[in-house]
Write a protein that holds these residues in place. Sequence first.
Motif, mmCIF file in Angstrom:
data_model
loop_
_atom_site.group_PDB
_atom_site.id
_atom_site.type_symbol
_atom_site.label_atom_id
_atom_site.label_comp_id
_atom_site.label_asym_id
_atom_site.label_seq_id
_atom_site.Cartn_x
_atom_site.Cartn_y
_atom_site.Cartn_z
ATOM 1 N N THR A 43 24.667 -4.490 32.320
ATOM 2 C CA THR A 43 25.536 -4.831 33.439
ATOM 3 C C THR A 43 26.584 -3.729 33.509
ATOM 4 O O THR A 43 26.706 -2.903 32.603
ATOM 5 C CB THR A 43 26.241 -6.184 33.248
ATOM 6 O OG1 THR A 43 27.006 -6.144 32.030
ATOM 7 C CG2 THR A 43 25.254 -7.332 33.203
ATOM 8 N N HIS A 74 17.132 -10.726 36.628
ATOM 9 C CA HIS A 74 17.106 -9.743 35.553
ATOM 10 C C HIS A 74 16.619 -10.369 34.238
ATOM 11 O O HIS A 74 17.364 -10.494 33.280
ATOM 12 C CB HIS A 74 18.497 -9.143 35.337
ATOM 13 C CG HIS A 74 19.039 -8.469 36.553
ATOM 14 N ND1 HIS A 74 18.701 -7.185 36.899
ATOM 15 C CD2 HIS A 74 19.889 -8.904 37.506
ATOM 16 C CE1 HIS A 74 19.320 -6.849 38.013
ATOM 17 N NE2 HIS A 74 20.047 -7.874 38.405
ATOM 18 N N ARG A 80 23.659 -12.650 27.917
ATOM 19 C CA ARG A 80 23.178 -11.498 28.675
ATOM 20 C C ARG A 80 22.855 -10.342 27.736
ATOM 21 O O ARG A 80 23.697 -9.922 26.943
ATOM 22 C CB ARG A 80 24.237 -11.056 29.694
ATOM 23 C CG ARG A 80 23.758 -9.959 30.638
ATOM 24 C CD ARG A 80 22.568 -10.427 31.474
ATOM 25 N NE ARG A 80 22.047 -9.365 32.314
ATOM 26 C CZ ARG A 80 22.271 -9.260 33.617
ATOM 27 N NH1 ARG A 80 23.034 -10.161 34.225
ATOM 28 N NH2 ARG A 80 21.762 -8.283 34.314
ATOM 29 N N SER A 110 20.227 -15.095 34.317
ATOM 30 C CA SER A 110 20.062 -14.321 35.540
ATOM 31 C C SER A 110 18.764 -14.682 36.253
ATOM 32 O O SER A 110 17.714 -14.825 35.638
ATOM 33 C CB SER A 110 20.074 -12.826 35.211
ATOM 34 O OG SER A 110 19.797 -12.065 36.361
ATOM 35 N N GLY A 160 21.912 -16.335 40.465
ATOM 36 C CA GLY A 160 22.279 -14.953 40.728
ATOM 37 C C GLY A 160 23.780 -14.738 40.734
ATOM 38 O O GLY A 160 24.561 -15.681 40.827
ATOM 39 N N LYS A 183 27.470 -17.408 37.677
ATOM 40 C CA LYS A 183 27.175 -17.912 36.328
ATOM 41 C C LYS A 183 28.461 -18.093 35.525
ATOM 42 O O LYS A 183 28.629 -19.084 34.803
ATOM 43 C CB LYS A 183 26.208 -16.947 35.624
ATOM 44 C CG LYS A 183 24.839 -16.857 36.294
ATOM 45 C CD LYS A 183 23.889 -15.954 35.538
ATOM 46 C CE LYS A 183 24.182 -14.498 35.775
ATOM 47 N NZ LYS A 183 23.903 -14.053 37.154
ATOM 48 N N LYS A 216 18.694 -20.997 36.245
ATOM 49 C CA LYS A 216 18.767 -19.606 36.667
ATOM 50 C C LYS A 216 19.645 -19.486 37.912
ATOM 51 O O LYS A 216 19.579 -20.340 38.798
ATOM 52 C CB LYS A 216 17.368 -19.053 36.953
ATOM 53 C CG LYS A 216 16.490 -18.953 35.717
ATOM 54 C CD LYS A 216 15.148 -18.336 36.051
ATOM 55 C CE LYS A 216 14.288 -18.203 34.793
ATOM 56 N NZ LYS A 216 12.985 -17.577 35.086
#
Length: 249
Positions: A202, A159, A198, A156, A180, A184, A178
């Motif tokens: 989320t 984040h 992650r 991210s 947004g 991804k 990286k």
Amino acid sequence: MLDKICGLARSAGNTIMKFYNSEKFINISYKSDKTPITNVDHEANSIIKKGLSLITPNIPILSEEELYNFKICQHWNHYWLVDPLDGTKEFLKKNGEFTVNISLIKNGIPVLGVIYAPFFDILYCSLNKHAWKEKKPGYKERIYVSKSKVPLLITSRSHPDKELKDYLRARKNYRIKKMGSSLKFCLIAEGIAHIYPRFGNTHIWDTAAGHSIVVAAGGKVKTWTDENLNYSLSSRRSFVNTGFCASTS
């Protein structure tokens, strides 16, 4: 129906781009978790909700931009899951990394997924065990995950978290990028990236469409306890996901 949903995502994306490319007024406010929301999110949401209600009037719609009584939603076995503007922070930064996300959930599983990146004018979609990339409306190309001796980890942009730093420290051979929004997931599905770890929070609308596309392309999306990320509302206490890893294997 998939083509209709793709068209709907494109329609919402076109409206988003009208704001992105003009001096139109963008009203920014903040949710309780301090994430931004704008009038553009609401405009895109309205387009998608109206379209889904016409296509499937009997299937309820769960959107990030609405308030719901969770106890009522828990009785839904089939429902649409919508994030009309995923990556609002990236939209406001004007880096292009934002998407329109629409997915259909059946018995806790995302069986259809559509992700449209309007800035790049690229759409990704899936139905059951097939995933496609669409550069022009109606021209779909099958996509598949791929493996690499030096995997590209995609994380991210907005984040960062401590668990991710620990995870990367334990790995030796990798590249990192990286990005947004749900793009991804898309990069994994088309074989460009290989792992999306992650750890931070989320919500189900952030992940369902990407989850569907990755799995249809041959990958997997698992929690850190090696369970499938589940969208069955009857087995949840909230719309928040546990941590997960999307990968090629």
